[in-house]
Each structure stands twice: as C-alpha cells, then as structure tokens.
Motif scaffolding. Structure first.
Motif, mmCIF file in Angstrom:
data_model
loop_
_atom_site.group_PDB
_atom_site.id
_atom_site.type_symbol
_atom_site.label_atom_id
_atom_site.label_comp_id
_atom_site.label_asym_id
_atom_site.label_seq_id
_atom_site.Cartn_x
_atom_site.Cartn_y
_atom_site.Cartn_z
ATOM 1 N N VAL A 1 56.131 68.862 61.537
ATOM 2 C CA VAL A 1 55.505 70.423 61.024
ATOM 3 C C VAL A 1 54.397 71.239 61.871
ATOM 4 C CG1 VAL A 1 54.256 71.466 59.009
ATOM 5 C CG2 VAL A 1 55.870 69.793 58.186
ATOM 6 N N ALA A 2 54.826 72.134 62.226
ATOM 7 C CA ALA A 2 53.721 73.046 62.992
ATOM 8 C C ALA A 2 53.611 74.366 61.950
ATOM 9 C CB ALA A 2 54.842 73.645 64.258
ATOM 10 N N ASP A 3 52.340 75.256 62.128
ATOM 11 C CA ASP A 3 51.657 76.277 61.985
ATOM 12 C C ASP A 3 52.388 76.063 60.417
ATOM 13 O OD1 ASP A 3 50.122 76.175 64.183
ATOM 14 O OD2 ASP A 3 51.958 77.514 64.924
ATOM 15 N N ASN A 4 52.447 75.051 59.165
ATOM 16 C CA ASN A 4 52.677 74.569 58.497
ATOM 17 C C ASN A 4 53.963 75.099 57.508
ATOM 18 O OD1 ASN A 4 49.953 74.494 58.120
ATOM 19 N ND2 ASN A 4 49.559 76.238 56.226
ATOM 20 N N ASN A 5 54.665 75.222 58.917
ATOM 21 C CA ASN A 5 56.514 75.886 58.499
ATOM 22 C C ASN A 5 56.757 74.058 59.340
ATOM 23 O OD1 ASN A 5 56.625 78.526 57.612
ATOM 24 N ND2 ASN A 5 55.897 78.651 59.098
ATOM 25 N N ILE A 6 57.848 74.113 58.859
ATOM 26 C CA ILE A 6 59.034 73.396 58.939
ATOM 27 C C ILE A 6 60.124 73.525 60.456
ATOM 28 C CG2 ILE A 6 60.492 71.521 58.002
ATOM 29 C CD1 ILE A 6 59.492 71.343 55.166
ATOM 30 N N ASN B 1 54.830 73.920 53.784
ATOM 31 C CA ASN B 1 55.842 72.833 53.974
ATOM 32 C C ASN B 1 56.241 71.928 54.639
ATOM 33 O OD1 ASN B 1 57.516 75.637 52.551
ATOM 34 N ND2 ASN B 1 56.820 76.471 54.564
ATOM 35 N N GLY B 2 56.451 70.726 53.351
ATOM 36 C CA GLY B 2 56.509 69.717 53.987
ATOM 37 C C GLY B 2 55.322 68.759 54.696
ATOM 38 N N SER C 1 53.124 64.033 54.297
ATOM 39 C CA SER C 1 53.765 64.084 54.507
ATOM 40 C C SER C 1 55.248 63.847 52.831
ATOM 41 C CB SER C 1 55.359 63.033 55.850
ATOM 42 O OG SER C 1 56.137 63.820 55.622
ATOM 43 N N LEU C 2 55.711 64.701 52.909
ATOM 44 C CA LEU C 2 56.783 65.199 51.711
ATOM 45 C C LEU C 2 57.989 65.709 52.106
ATOM 46 C CD1 LEU C 2 54.466 66.021 48.857
ATOM 47 C CD2 LEU C 2 55.424 63.938 48.876
ATOM 48 N N VAL D 1 58.401 69.309 50.180
ATOM 49 C CA VAL D 1 57.961 70.161 48.841
ATOM 50 C C VAL D 1 57.477 71.100 49.635
ATOM 51 C CG1 VAL D 1 55.995 69.655 47.733
ATOM 52 C CG2 VAL D 1 58.072 67.944 47.197
ATOM 53 N N ARG D 2 57.692 72.176 49.001
ATOM 54 C CA ARG D 2 56.384 73.265 49.125
ATOM 55 C C ARG D 2 55.495 73.296 48.330
ATOM 56 N NH1 ARG D 2 55.891 78.607 46.934
ATOM 57 N NH2 ARG D 2 56.334 80.279 49.259
ATOM 58 N N THR D 3 54.208 73.883 49.103
ATOM 59 C CA THR D 3 52.785 73.077 49.076
ATOM 60 C C THR D 3 52.250 75.240 48.912
ATOM 61 O OG1 THR D 3 52.314 71.090 48.705
ATOM 62 C CG2 THR D 3 50.920 72.342 48.437
ATOM 63 N N ASP D 4 51.867 75.685 46.820
ATOM 64 C CA ASP D 4 51.283 77.088 47.307
ATOM 65 C C ASP D 4 49.906 77.168 47.076
ATOM 66 O OD1 ASP D 4 49.998 79.490 47.234
ATOM 67 O OD2 ASP D 4 51.717 80.138 45.529
#
Length: 731
Positions: free
Chosen positions: A159-164, A188-189, A203-204, A217-220
C-alpha cells in the motif's frame, strides 16, 4: 527614602523566597531509570522459522546479516542476507525483514516512520537470495506499507498513498490494483485507526493459493469525523517547524455512537486486472476484522461482526464468482471475545475458531462446509492461544491452566489426551515452526526472568537461545519481595492479587500502600510471570504495592469476565474498594495511607474509585485516563457498552465527569499532548469541572508524548512525579 528602603528589602525577601522555591532536579528520575522501559526490558531471542520447519533465521550480533541455523544442532547453514554483499543497491543497515513463503527472497526495510501504534511506512527493498540482487520494492513510491508476498514468492502487494500496488518481481513491473485511495476518505488494503487499535491489524489483504487473485478490504472513512491534536516543538525529538506556531495532527477517529468506516470486500484478478466487489446475502458486514484463504483459491474466509459485536459470522467466499455463504455463526449475550477472530486459524482441511459458549474460552475445529469436527481445548479453563497442528494430527494450544495465574502450552493428541509440553507453573509462550515440529518457548515466573529455549514439539529442550543472565545479574539486587494472595470481593467472589513488599519488610511496622490496577475487560495483571517495574523501586522506598484483578478481568471464565457488560466501572470499583479495605485490615498496613494508581483503563478505574461515595483512599493518580466513555473510540467502547443511544444510563453511571464533584481524595492526573488513543480532552474536561467548583487537583503534562509516554526518559519522569505526589499525601 525610608519607604524605598522598605520596598527594596521586601523585594529582596520575595526574591529570596523565589530562590528557595525553585525545584531541584529529581534524584528519583535517575534512580527509577533502571526500573522503567526501556532499561527494564529483558533480552529476547529474535528468530524466524524457515518454511522447511528444520531451520531458522536469526540476526548476527552486529545486526548486519541474516543467518540460517539448524534447529537440531544450532550450527550455521548459510548466510541468507548480508548488507556488505548485495548487488545493485547498498544499505548501511536494515531495521527488519520479511521472509518469502519459499525463502527465495527477503524484504528488508529502513527509515521507518510510525503512523499509529502498530502501523508504519518505510523504504522497503526486495533481496533475491540466489543472485544477491537488492532492489527497491517500488520505483514509483519511495515509501510503502504492509507488503505481502504472494504464495509463489513472485509478487508483492503493498500500500502507498491509500492504494494497493502489485509488484511483479520477475519483470520488475508494478501494477496499480486500486486508484481511488485518498487520505481521509478511501483506504485500500490497509486499515483505519480504530481497526488498527481495536482489531489489532494493519492489513486486510490476502493472496489466493494459486496467486491469481488478491482479495482486500476497501475502507470508506469519509463520514468518520476528524480529530485534531496540537503538535509543539518539544525537546524530545524536537520539531523545529513548530517553534513559534503549533502544528496540528488530523486523523479520523470515531467516538462511541459516531459513524464508523464503511467496509466492502473486493477481489482483484491478476490476469485480467479487473476488480469485483463481493455481495453478501444481507448486505456488507458492519465489521470485517480478518480475511484469509482456506484450502484453495475458491475459499476466501471472511470473519465479520455486527456493530454491537455480539454476533460473529464467518463466510466462505468464491472470489471469482463472488458467491458467499455462511459456514459459522456465534452469538453472545454480551460480546464476542476478540480471540474469536484474532486466534482464527485456517488449515488444509479445516479451520479453528474460539468461542465461549461452554462458559470458558474454547477452541474448536470445523470443516470448511461448516460442520463441527471436535473441541480442541477442554472446558474448565480459558484457552488463550492456538498454535496449529502437526502431520500426526496433534493440536497445540495455550491455556490459563492449571490455575488462572499460569499460562501453559499443551498438546492434544488424536485420542483427545492433553499433555503439557511446557512448565505448568509460570507463563510459557510459544512460537511454532511450520508443521509444528519444533517451537521457540519463552518461560518466566515472578522470580525468574524470561528464558527462551528451542524445543521439539513434545517439549524436549534442544538448547537455550536466550537466558538473560546479564539482565538477571543487574536486576536481582533491585528486586523486592513479591507474593500472591487471595481475598473476597464485594460479593464474596474470590479475587487474585499480588503484593510487593520491601525486602527488609518488618511486620511490626505500619506501611503506606499503593493499589495498582488496570481492571479492563479481559485483562489480567495478576499472573505468574516476570515483571520488573516501578513497583520494586517504590517498595525499596518503604511502600507496599498491591494489585488485585477484580471482576471483569480475564482468565476466570465467561461469567466472571462479562459481568461488567453495559456497566463498565461498576463492579470493578466495588472490588477495588474491597481490596483497599482488605489491605487496611492487614496489621502491617496504615489504613489511613492507602493510595490508588492506574494507566489508561486503570486511570479510569482509579478515578471511579476516587469519586466513589465510600472512597477509602488518601490519594489517587490517573495517567491517560478515560473520563467519559462517550469520548472513547467506537469499537472498544461499544463492545462492552453498546452505543450511548442504546445505553444512556450505563454511560451516565460509568462517567467520571458526572461524579467528579464527589472526589474524595487528592488527585494527580498525567497525559501526553499527542495521545491519539485516550485524548487529552478526557483529562482537561475533568480538570475543568473540578476547577469550576473550586476543587483543587494536580496535573502533569508531557508535550508531544503519546499514550505510552515513552522516550527521553519520560517513563521515569512519570513514576518520579507519581512518587513525589504519593510521598506528600501518604507519608
């Protein structure tokens, strides 16, 4: 002129009084340092078992190499990694490592920076053992987090900057799995603050056994309110940019009853680069604390909880078709104990899960179709960890047995016979090799510092990895006498306690007492394990320190633990007051000189006791305390109290703020201004209420320190300040 002389004389006298009032540097800070973290921490054996189960990896003494050693003989087999012999990239050192599933590669990292308590970003590198090539994990992102090898060791998700992103190591390419990550909105992740803190995961993500699917898992967290903490320059790791104007730390923190992050489960197809969202029969689960693959790529196992955390369901998901079905459900009249998902284990043919339906925490084995196969751990004691099974069908676990004060490692054979494979008097913690053929076992008791040995699975010792001889030689002269005892609580329930007495204890003297406790649900302080801390220093200064685990704490079964449900602070207070009255009845205790102390939940409990109508204490110290559960995070608080909307009376009865005007003894509170866990507002609101009616209290603040108040000798300052306060009020 005469008046001028008088004025000058008065000024001189005032200046002299100021000089006399200047506080001297506390000698107790230096004296306490050996008793406090990190100086009081014993050495540990840092080993990682290799996939073959016959060898393990350890760092060299200079922390520049990773050495592979034979489990049986202890002899060096090979050098897995050496900072002086890498190609393409050179590192002066490394902070940690992650072994790939087939041990052909190693991830090492440097320059780590903490995010919260468990999470961090770092500069990660991938090392190929055979070629000695060392390359950055990502050429696009300088810092990453939560890297995860694929089962074939040929890819790494991170994960970097909230992206996988998925790094394909063979081709030195990188693919964006997600693109919608955004700070304060989509993760994300990785996990948000409250998942990390209360579900203890950062981590998910999960790779399918065939390496073709990455589930995540995507977390909003868009609707979760921001929380802001001030940041100052400080002197411990000073932040010069805030020398004149404080900065601000903003992050998403859901208090009890507030909106939580919305989570969804996604699966990414490596070949098509397409993502699917899994649809559950009754909509997205409220919480997804764990995901993992079972026997094959069609078995993505998903642990879920409702918001009240009293219904736990495990789904079996086919990530290709996104079809899901429930294979396990558990409901509780109180809450689902976290070990149900933290201790979840997936094997080749079955999974193992913990429940407390028998009246004690118990591990049971289920088929992947959801049929119960057997109970692994016996009823009658709380199981506290599950380690796995071997090729012969033996299961290995830890239990609060033979008494709740002990932690013993057991082996259950195929006939259902349990045998201890560790010492049964004290605390044993194990780390098992793949296949459970061997284990690293760490043992301690109240008089013996931890010793780590390498053992066969049947408990036979192969050799000592860490004996802490040097540590023992330093601490032995500082140890005071520690003993266990029992007493009757407020309702007659037998409670466990320990007492630390001065080494030169005299039964003819009258000693002041400090009651130390934590008291949180499922916690346990009274254990037969090594604990060298401030208590021994205080005992050397003629204090007796007493700790009692009241109702609500762990190791004593479901009923004992869950009695506090919806009523935090009630039974704990009754039992701590009963413990204080027990102490007062002892012939060598001065009943008028009993104080109470606690940190975090313990700080909350100290305040509940100090504001009780029958407060028996002469002084109280609360460090980083919760003062109203409406201020604390959603997952922890609602697990035990539900939401404020569901349980208004429970929250009111449990509020220190609403009973603060009944404060019955002198009070000292302490906190760190960067405490992202129990916010400073808890203490400040309490002090404000006391000030508004003219009640005096003491407060001590640690700039830029978090919940642990660590670094730059701060921990020693905490206990030196507390000792000074107790000296003034108990002596």
């Amino acid at each position: 002129m005469k008046h001028h002389h008088i004025l000058f004389a008065c000024l001189l006298a005032f200046a002299g009084s100021l000089d006399a009032a200047v506080p001297m540097r506390s000698t107790a800070v230096g004296e306490l340092a050996p008793y406090c973290y990190p100086a009081n921490r014993p050495a540990s054996a840092d080993i990682t078992f290799m996939p073959d189960g016959k060898s393990y990896v350890t760092r060299s003494d200079d922390n520049r190499k990773l050495l592979v050693k034979d489990i049986t003989t202890g002899k060096d087999i090979s050098t897995l990694f050496d900072v002086d012999y890498t190609r393409e990239t050179n590192l002066p050192a490394f902070e940690g490592f992650i072994l790939s599933p087939d041990a052909s590669k190693v991830i090492v990292w440097t320059n780590s920076e903490p995010i919260y308590r468990r999470s961090m970003t770092a500069e990660y590198y991938v090392y190929e053992v055979r070629s000695r090539l060392l390359r950055p994990l990502s050429k696009t992102h300088k810092r990453q987090s939560v890297p995860l090898f694929s089962p074939d060791s040929r890819m790494v998700a991170f994960v970097a900057d909230n992206n996988i992103y998925a790094a394909k190591l063979d081709y030195e390419t990188e693919v964006a799995v997600t693109t919608d990550g955004e700070a304060g909105k989509i993760i994300n992740g990785a996990t948000d603050w409250v998942y990390e803190e209360e579900f203890q995961t950062t981590s998910l993500m999960a790779w399918a056994p065939d390496n073709l699917t990455l589930a995540y898992v995507r977390t909003d967290e868009t609707e979760v309110p921001f929380y802001t903490l001030p940041v100052y320059e400080g002197t411990c790791q000073p932040k010069e940019q805030y020398a004149l104007y404080p900065g601000m730390a903003n992050y998403k923190y859901p208090v009890a009853g507030a909106p939580n992050s919305k989570v969804s489960l996604c699966s990414y197809d490596v070949e098509t680069r397409k993502t699917k969202t899994v649809i559950f029969p009754e909509g997205n689960p409220y919480y997804i604390p764990r995901i993992s693959y079972g026997a094959d790529e069609t078995m993505l196992m998903v642990a879920t909880l409702n918001r009240d955390q009293n219904r736990y369901e495990i789904f079996r998901v086919n990530p290709k078709s996104t079809v899901s079905r429930s294979v396990y459900t558990a409901e509780s009249k109180a809450w689902i104990e976290p070990i149900a998902y933290e201790g979840l284990h997936f094997g080749l043919n079955s999974f193992v899960v913990a429940s407390d339906e028998s009246g004690f925490t118990r591990f049971s084995e289920y088929s992947y179709s959801g049929s119960k196969l057997r109970d692994i751990t016996p009823s009658g004691s709380d199981a506290t960890a599950y380690y796995g099974s071997d090729a012969l069908g033996n299961h290995y676990y830890q239990s609060a047995a033979p008494t709740p004060l002990d932690r013993t490692v057991y082996r259950l054979d195929r006939k259902g016979i349990a045998t201890a494979v560790s010492d049964t008097k004290g605390t044993s913690n194990a780390v098992f090799a793949p296949g459970c053929s061997a284990m690293s076992l760490t043992y301690s008791n109240i008089t013996t510092a931890p010793t780590t040995t390498l053992r066969r699975a049947d408990g036979k010792e192969l050799r000592v990895l860490c004996n802490n001889k040097n540590y023992t030689s330093k601490t032995t002269p500082l140890l005071q006498d520690k003993e266990f005892f029992t007493l009757r609580g407020e309702d007659g329930t037998e409670l466990n306690g320990y007492m630390v007495k001065p080494r030169d204890f005299s039964p003819s003297k009258k000693y002041p007492v400090i009651m130390s406790q934590y008291s949180g649900p499922g916690s346990q302080q009274v254990l037969n394990r090594w604990n060298f801390d401030w208590e021994h220093y205080y005992a050397s200064k003629d204090y007796i320190v007493i700790c009692v685990d009241g109702r609500g704490t762990g190791g004593r079964g479901t009923a004992f633990r869950t009695i506090v449900y919806r009523r935090l602070g009630h039974y704990e207070t009754l039992d701590q007051i009963a413990a204080a009255r027990y102490a007062a009845s002892l012939p060598y205790v001065d009943a008028n000189r009993i104080g109470i102390y606690g940190w975090s939940y313990g700080g909350y409990q100290a305040l509940m006791c100090a504001t009780a109508t029958d407060c028996p204490y002469a002084a109280a110290v609360a460090i980083a305390p919760v003062t109203d559960w409406r201020f604390y995070d959603s997952i922890y608080t609602e697990r035990y109290m539900l939401t404020p909307q569901q349980n208004e009376r429970g929250y009111n009865d449990a509020s220190v703020l609403l009973r603060s005007l009944s404060l019955g003894c002198p009070l000292l509170t302490m906190y760190g201004t960067s405490d992202d866990n129990v916010h400073p507002a808890n203490t400040l609101q309490l002090v404000s209420r006391l000030q508004s009616v003219g009640i005096l209290s003491d407060m001590y603040v640690f700039p830029n320190m978090n919940h642990s108040i660590n670094g730059c000798n701060a921990r020693a300052v905490v206990y030196a300040r507390m000792l000074d306060f107790f000296n003034k009020n108990l002596k």
